[in-house]
Write an enzyme that holds these catalytic residues in place. Structure first.
Site, PDB file in Angstrom:
ATOM      1  N   LYS A   1       0.838  -1.198   0.000  1.00 33.91           N
ATOM      2  CA  LYS A   1       0.000   0.000   0.000  1.00 33.91           C
ATOM      3  C   LYS A   1       0.874   1.250   0.000  1.00 33.91           C
ATOM      4  O   LYS A   1       1.574   1.536   0.974  1.00 33.91           O
ATOM      5  CB  LYS A   1      -0.921   0.064   1.208  1.00 33.91           C
ATOM      6  CG  LYS A   1      -1.971   1.176   1.030  1.00 33.91           C
ATOM      7  CD  LYS A   1      -2.588   1.670   2.324  1.00 33.91           C
ATOM      8  CE  LYS A   1      -1.780   2.721   3.024  1.00 33.91           C
ATOM      9  NZ  LYS A   1      -1.852   4.078   2.423  1.00 33.91           N
TER      10      LYS A   1
ATOM     11  N   GLY B   1       7.413   4.642   8.008  1.00 35.85           N
ATOM     12  CA  GLY B   1       6.540   5.792   8.250  1.00 35.85           C
ATOM     13  C   GLY B   1       6.779   6.349   9.637  1.00 35.85           C
ATOM     14  O   GLY B   1       7.878   6.228  10.188  1.00 35.85           O
ATOM     15  N   SER B   2       5.752   6.913  10.198  1.00 40.72           N
ATOM     16  CA  SER B   2       5.923   7.596  11.478  1.00 40.72           C
ATOM     17  C   SER B   2       6.041   6.611  12.637  1.00 40.72           C
ATOM     18  O   SER B   2       5.540   5.492  12.579  1.00 40.72           O
ATOM     19  CB  SER B   2       4.739   8.530  11.730  1.00 40.72           C
ATOM     20  OG  SER B   2       3.598   7.768  12.058  1.00 40.72           O
TER      21      SER B   2
ATOM     22  N   GLY C   1       3.937   3.242  13.579  1.00 41.78           N
ATOM     23  CA  GLY C   1       4.757   2.052  13.783  1.00 41.78           C
ATOM     24  C   GLY C   1       4.403   1.343  15.080  1.00 41.78           C
ATOM     25  O   GLY C   1       4.286   0.115  15.139  1.00 41.78           O
TER      26      GLY C   1
ATOM     27  N   GLU D   1      10.638   0.830   9.963  1.00 36.61           N
ATOM     28  CA  GLU D   1      11.631   1.880   9.712  1.00 36.61           C
ATOM     29  C   GLU D   1      10.903   3.183   9.940  1.00 36.61           C
ATOM     30  O   GLU D   1      10.050   3.571   9.152  1.00 36.61           O
ATOM     31  CB  GLU D   1      12.162   1.724   8.288  1.00 36.61           C
ATOM     32  CG  GLU D   1      13.514   2.348   8.108  1.00 36.61           C
ATOM     33  CD  GLU D   1      13.400   3.803   7.731  1.00 36.61           C
ATOM     34  OE1 GLU D   1      13.416   4.642   8.664  1.00 36.61           O
ATOM     35  OE2 GLU D   1      13.275   4.103   6.549  1.00 36.61           O
TER      36      GLU D   1
ATOM     37  N   CYS E   1      13.412  10.550   6.878  1.00 39.99           N
ATOM     38  CA  CYS E   1      13.457  10.052   8.251  1.00 39.99           C
ATOM     39  C   CYS E   1      14.863  10.137   8.840  1.00 39.99           C
ATOM     40  O   CYS E   1      15.019  10.311  10.029  1.00 39.99           O
ATOM     41  CB  CYS E   1      12.937   8.622   8.323  1.00 39.99           C
ATOM     42  SG  CYS E   1      13.718   7.556   7.111  1.00 39.99           S
TER      43      CYS E   1
ATOM     44  N   GLU F   1      10.246  15.145  15.647  1.00 43.31           N
ATOM     45  CA  GLU F   1      10.591  15.094  14.233  1.00 43.31           C
ATOM     46  C   GLU F   1       9.689  16.074  13.486  1.00 43.31           C
ATOM     47  O   GLU F   1       8.464  15.980  13.557  1.00 43.31           O
ATOM     48  CB  GLU F   1      10.375  13.674  13.700  1.00 43.31           C
ATOM     49  CG  GLU F   1      10.822  13.521  12.268  1.00 43.31           C
ATOM     50  CD  GLU F   1      10.657  12.098  11.745  1.00 43.31           C
ATOM     51  OE1 GLU F   1       9.656  11.460  12.078  1.00 43.31           O
ATOM     52  OE2 GLU F   1      11.550  11.641  11.004  1.00 43.31           O
TER      53      GLU F   1
END
Lengths: 324, 498, 301
Positions: free
Chosen positions: B196, B248-249, B253, B270, B304, B401
């Site tokens: 996705k 992703g974030s 996660g 990740e 990231c 972040e």
């Protein structure tokens, strides 16, 4: 341009660095205290700027600017007054088919050809530059080098391109290199001094940065990459590094110094890459032939062909530019 | 500054070296008005017929309308992948390899088209998609292609087995590259995939589906489900998915980690980062400046592993900041399709709002803001390159972040202090070290709790080089031999429930 | 252990079993103990019933020890682990007795278990300076860069030790965690904690720095929950969690700071352990550095 008196310029204009040239040890400490250069990062930056896409109006501007920055050069054992006159004519009138073409900045010849060159460009505003100081090796006594310089200046040279003593530099005798530059600058009188490092022989980027600073402290009006007589001459990376040096020097002293890459720049594409380096490193103040030059010969014809292409829309060929 | 000659000054005033627009041609890519889900080798509408629009963040122009996958579509895609798994996992590795090599080659052939597409959908400069994203995408497939018939030698035991169906959810910052990082190792090891892409950047994954068809990849081996977070959540929760990979974030996660808790699903994550870029006083300054710029302004800082915290030794702080500001002033922000653009658009209105909110917090908390002088286009989502000084570890902008072109500058006095500050984060993805002293590089690198340490360089990527974080930056590695582990089970079923 | 030695009339000296935290042997701060019996329900000893606070103290000790232990040379860690084997060998009889009592084994079977546990320490002692070469290495990146991946310990690891295999199982899950430089908070087998608590005495005399291994006895569920949720714990090995619902609950709690989780799975502790338990608690760090040419003369484009 540096408006202070020759020779004393560095000491007067850059008092912050007066201590640096007080002794061999002091100069060595100063030069080795300059920030290091990371080879990969420097070359990557130069390559990245090389991907700028310069099109249409920007390209036309860049081509004319590049032509106006050329020190049209002949430095052959076989040079004759006739060859030099032809070169001078080309410098004054690069494209006989298009009188709007700018003149080159200068012609660059050996000292014994200065008089002939001076005559060829008389009244045009094109400068005469002469290599001196036992060019290209520089392996002669200082007196001989200075005599070489005075000879060229006496013959009417507007600019002197000297070579540094690479032997002294590589053996760590930086003060000798510096003092020679100071002496030559004094011998130049009104003539502007270009200091050639022969970057290919200095071998490392750290050395090129140190040499740049010796040159700038010594009173150079221009720092110049190379003689065109060795394997590696001007590259985007070593020119970028020297542009950083003059940028930093002006920031610290207020003195602006020119840069001249020489040798190996043959195409319009190459020349434009160098102009991008100038624009994005030292800045627009250097985008003028008073502050940036190309030491080149075959580059001019390629620029002229590209210029014709831009104005006519069709590709030109070598038969439509002059062979000199 | 010394005085110029009068004619030079006049000339400079009359004409500056303004780069004329140099736009990459949009015509190399043909975007259809609508796209379906790619399931079992065919494009089809979502079961409930839902669609959503994808826009160009640089202009807000609608690029296409794509299907929005629901639970039924997830079901269908997982089923297709399960069915394909039997055949695909049984294929000799050398044959799987050849499919992947084909894909790598087709990506190279179509890289100009894909670069333009990615720039349109994501907003990042064509310079980056052309010179970074696409070459890395092709290289990643080429690298993992070669592993497919060599898995016995990879250090995971003789005859390691694929896990089954991999459910993969990827972000919008490097859409096609993240797809490559996920799909290439999964297919090389014999797994099948339901992937996705992010809702703001679905197009390159759909073009990749077409590449799979061109490569003759068997039906169902790769399935692409476009949709929002709920589509991804349904995918990772699906009971017949054996492996979940997410980039992703950190917040999402963690949610995924909770979702797969108590199952047999293998998980790799990740996630976010707050990378420290440490500059010592003996650094190669000009290259450090380039590294700082690349570290936080590459891809508008939506990376990231960005070096979003600059830790500079106090003795050179002023000098470095001057150089940095001067350099930032040369960055060219604008049309991402222009080959001379350095800074493109922010990916979405939502992301822009987040960046804006965090920078406002930075100012409210007393940090000093400086933004590069540049004009922002009137349409689209834009944010000028920005840095904050007077930042301390306690500031929100030093901890959270931001995922945007915003650099927080902090200082340190000793190497120990630099390491302590660098490690003082919930994250542990990347870090940078700039010094000419070799032993300092090695000692600092060994003390940093981060998965990737760039010394005297930054933001370098390679398919052979493992990538992934410590702490809340996630777990597992992508890339290199290490990247195979996430998709393999030991040959002996002993100790495994599946 | 018998309260009275029947062959003579001498009253034996009973051991007070204590926790092992930060290199010291404290009682539970709660002051609580629970009865530990053998397989025939005969009372063996009282074990400390650790509290959440004991767990917290153990994490503090483990974190404090992490820098030194992870920074020690691999050779040094190998020697320390080998020293554990040496010390254990010397106390073989004690452990044979404790394991026999704890697990209801015959003397000879218990002896085999203890021997295997000693050998396991030796196996992992040898791994300390080899694992980096097996799982790390140079990566041939396509550019002028030196690129090296090295494994590094994850940090503080909570180890829920196996419930049945109270000693060999314990050693098999603990040794790989500390071999690579992690520090551990161990929850001993709930029903059979005595071998684990005695192992603390061996570790204390084996050059294992205080805090590298911390051993708690008590209710697994009660101790595992705060440790799974603890934000300063980096990983958790759930091998000793036998209840699926609890395992899931702990994994969910562990997600709060993205702990690395080793899920419970059936393990044959007699088999070759492989490297799986070493790599489960290793991070890979990849360091890049430019190489470039020796000088400027060869570099142009």
């Amino acid at each position: 341009m540096p408006t202070t008196a020759p020779a004393a310029s560095a000491a007067l204009a850059a008092p912050a660095f007066a201590d640096a040239t007080a002794s061999d040890r002091a100069l060595r400490r100063f030069l080795h205290g300059l920030p290091g250069v990371d080879t990969v990062g420097l070359e990557a930056r130069a390559a990245s700027l090389g991907t700028r896409s310069i099109k249409t109006t920007a390209k036309a501007y860049a081509i004319d600017l590049a032509i106006s920055m050329i020190d049209l050069t002949t430095l052959e054992g076989a040079d004759t007054p006739g060859k030099v006159r032809a070169l001078g004519a080309k410098a004054v009138n690069p494209d006989p088919t298009d009188r709007t073409t700018p003149r080159t900045a200068a012609v660059c010849v050996y000292p014994d050809m200065v008089a002939a060159a001076k005559e060829a460009v008389a009244g045009s505003g094109v400068k005469v530059a002469s290599v001196a100081t036992a060019f290209p090796a520089g392996r002669a006594a200082l007196d001989i080098k200075l005599a070489d310089v005075r000879d060229a200046v006496a013959a009417g040279a507007d600019e002197i391109d000297m070579v540094i003593d690479r032997g002294a530099f590589l053996s760590g005798r930086y003060l000798k290199v510096y003092e020679e530059i100071v002496a030559v600058k004094e011998a130049c009188g009104e003539a502007r001094l270009k200091v050639i490092f022969e970057t290919g022989e200095l071998s490392t980027y750290d050395n090129i940065r140190r040499a740049s600073w010796i040159g700038m402290l010594g009173g150079a009006d221009f720092i110049k990459t190379s003689t065109g007589k060795v394997g590696v001459n001007a590259t985007p990376a070593n020119t970028l590094l020297m542009l950083e040096a003059v940028r930093d020097f002006r920031a610290q002293t207020g003195i602006q110094i020119g840069v001249k890459p020489a040798g190996g720049i043959r195409t319009t594409k190459d020349a434009i890459k160098f102009l991008v380096l100038v624009n994005e490193t030292a800045g627009a103040d250097w985008l003028d032939n008073h502050w940036f030059r190309f030491g080149a010969s075959s580059l001019l014809n390629d620029l002229l062909m590209q210029r014709q292409k831009l104005s006519t829309g069709r590709y030109s060929g070598p038969d439509y530019v002059t062979v000199d | 500054m010394a005085s110029q000659t009068p004619q030079a000054a006049a000339q400079a005033a009359a004409q500056a070296f303004d780069y004329a627009p140099a736009p990459e041609s949009r015509s190399v890519v043909d975007i259809a008005p609508s796209y379906g889900l790619f399931i079992d080798g065919e494009f089809s509408d979502a079961a409930d017929g839902k669609v959503f629009k994808t826009v160009s963040p640089a202009t807000e122009e609608v690029l296409s309308e794509v299907a929005q996958a629901g639970a039924d579509d997830v079901e269908r895609a997982v089923k297709a992948a399960r069915k394909a798994f039997e055949m695909w996992s049984a294929l000799p590795g050398a044959e799987r390899a050849k499919y992947l090599f084909r894909i790598a080659r087709i990506i190279q052939e179509r890289s100009r088209e894909l670069a333009v597409l990615e720039t349109l959908d994501n907003g990042k400069p064509i310079k980056e998609t052309r010179d970074a994203d696409l070459p890395l995408v092709a290289a990643h497939f080429f690298y993992y292609a070669g592993w497919a018939d060599k898995l016995d030698h990879a250090g995971y035991g003789a005859a390691p087995r694929p896990l089954g169906v991999a459910g993969q959810v990827i972000p919008w910052n490097f859409p096609l590259l993240m797809l490559a990082w996920k799909i290439a190792p999964a297919l090389a090891t014999g797994n099948t995939v339901v992937l996705k892409p992010a809702e703001t950047t679905p197009l390159s994954a759909l073009f990749f589906a077409d590449i799979c068809r061109q490569a003759g990849l068997p039906k169902g081996v790769v399935n692409i489900l476009t949709g929002y977070g709920d589509s991804g959540a349904a995918l990772v929760a699906h009971p017949d998915v054996n492996k979940v990979a997410f980039t992703g974030s950190t917040a999402v996660g963690k949610q995924i980690a909770r979702t797969v808790a108590g199952t047999d699903k293998k998980l790799t994550l990740e996630l976010g980062g707050k990378g420290a870029n440490i500059v010592f006083d003996d650094a190669p300054i000009d290259q450090a400046v380039e590294g700082i710029v690349s570290g936080i302004f590459f891809n508008q800082g939506q990376v990231c592993c960005a070096g979003s915290r600059l830790l500079v030794q106090e003795s050179i702080q002023d000098e470095l900041l001057d150089s940095l500001k001067r350099r930032l002033s040369t960055l060219r922000l604008g049309d991402p399709l222009d080959k001379n653009t350095d800074i493109g658009a922010i990916n979405s209105a939502e992301q822009l709002a987040r960046i804006t909110a965090l920078t406002e917090t930075g100012e409210a908390e007393g940090a000093e803001r400086w933004s590069a002088p540049c004009e922002l286009p009137s349409a689209g989502y834009w944010f000028a390159p920005t840095l904050f000084t007077n930042v301390t570890q306690a500031h929100t902008i030093a901890r959270d972040e931001i995922f945007g072109p915003v650099l927080s500058v902090l200082s340190f006095r000793t190497p120990d202090e630099a390491v302590a500050k660098a490690n003082n984060s919930q994250y542990g993805l990347s870090a940078g070290i700039w010094t000419e002293k070799g032993s300092r590089i090695l000692s600092v690198a060994s003390k940093l709790r981060a998965g990737i340490v760039w010394a005297n360089t930054f933001n370098k990527f390679d398919p052979t080089s493992p990538f992934g974080g410590y702490k809340e930056s996630g777990f597992g590695r992508e890339g290199g031999r290490h990247g195979l582990e996430a998709y393999l089970a030991p040959s002996s079923p002993k100790g495994e429930r599946k | 252990m018998s309260t009275v030695d029947s062959s003579s009339s001498r009253l034996s000296v009973l051991k007070t079993y204590k926790l092992y935290v930060g290199g010291k042997f404290p009682r539970s701060e709660s002051g609580r103990v629970y009865e530990v019996s053998d397989s025939k329900n005969k009372w063996l000893a009282n074990a400390p019933l650790s509290s959440r606070k004991d767990a917290r103290d153990a994490v503090v000790a483990a974190r404090k020890a992490f820098g030194g232990w992870s920074g020690a040379t691999a050779y040094n860690r190998g020697q320390v682990l080998y020293r554990v084997a040496e010390m254990l060998e010397g106390r073989r009889d004690q452990f044979v007795r404790e394991v026999a009592d704890a697990e209801g084994l015959s003397k000879s079977k218990a002896a085999a278990v203890v021997d295997a546990a000693v050998d396991r320490w030796v196996w992992y002692a040898g791994w300390t300076d080899k694992i980096a070469q097996v799982v790390g290495g140079a990566n041939p990146v396509a550019g002028p860069f030196f690129n090296l991946s090295t494994p590094e310990p994850t940090g503080v690891v909570t180890v829920v030790a196996p419930q049945e295999s109270s000693f060999l199982g314990l050693v098999s899950v603990l040794a790989p965690v500390i071999a690579t430089g992690n520090t551990a908070v161990v929850i001993a087998s709930e029903q059979a904690p005595l071998p684990a608590l005695s192992l603390g005495e061996v570790l204390a005399t084996s050059d294992v720095p205080g805090g590298v291994v911390n051993i708690l006895s008590g209710r697994t569920a009660e101790l595992a929950a705060p440790l799974a949720a603890h934000q300063d714990v980096n990983a958790i090995d759930l091998t000793g969690v036998t209840d699926d619902a609890l395992a899931k609950e702990l994994e969910i709690a562990a997600a709060d700071n993205l702990k690395r989780v080793l899920r419970p799975q059936p393990v044959d502790f007699a088999a070759d352990p492989g490297t799986h338990r070493l790599t489960a608690f290793l991070e890979t760090k990849t360091v890049w550095h430019p190489t470039g040419s020796l000088g400027a003369s060869g570099s142009a484009y």
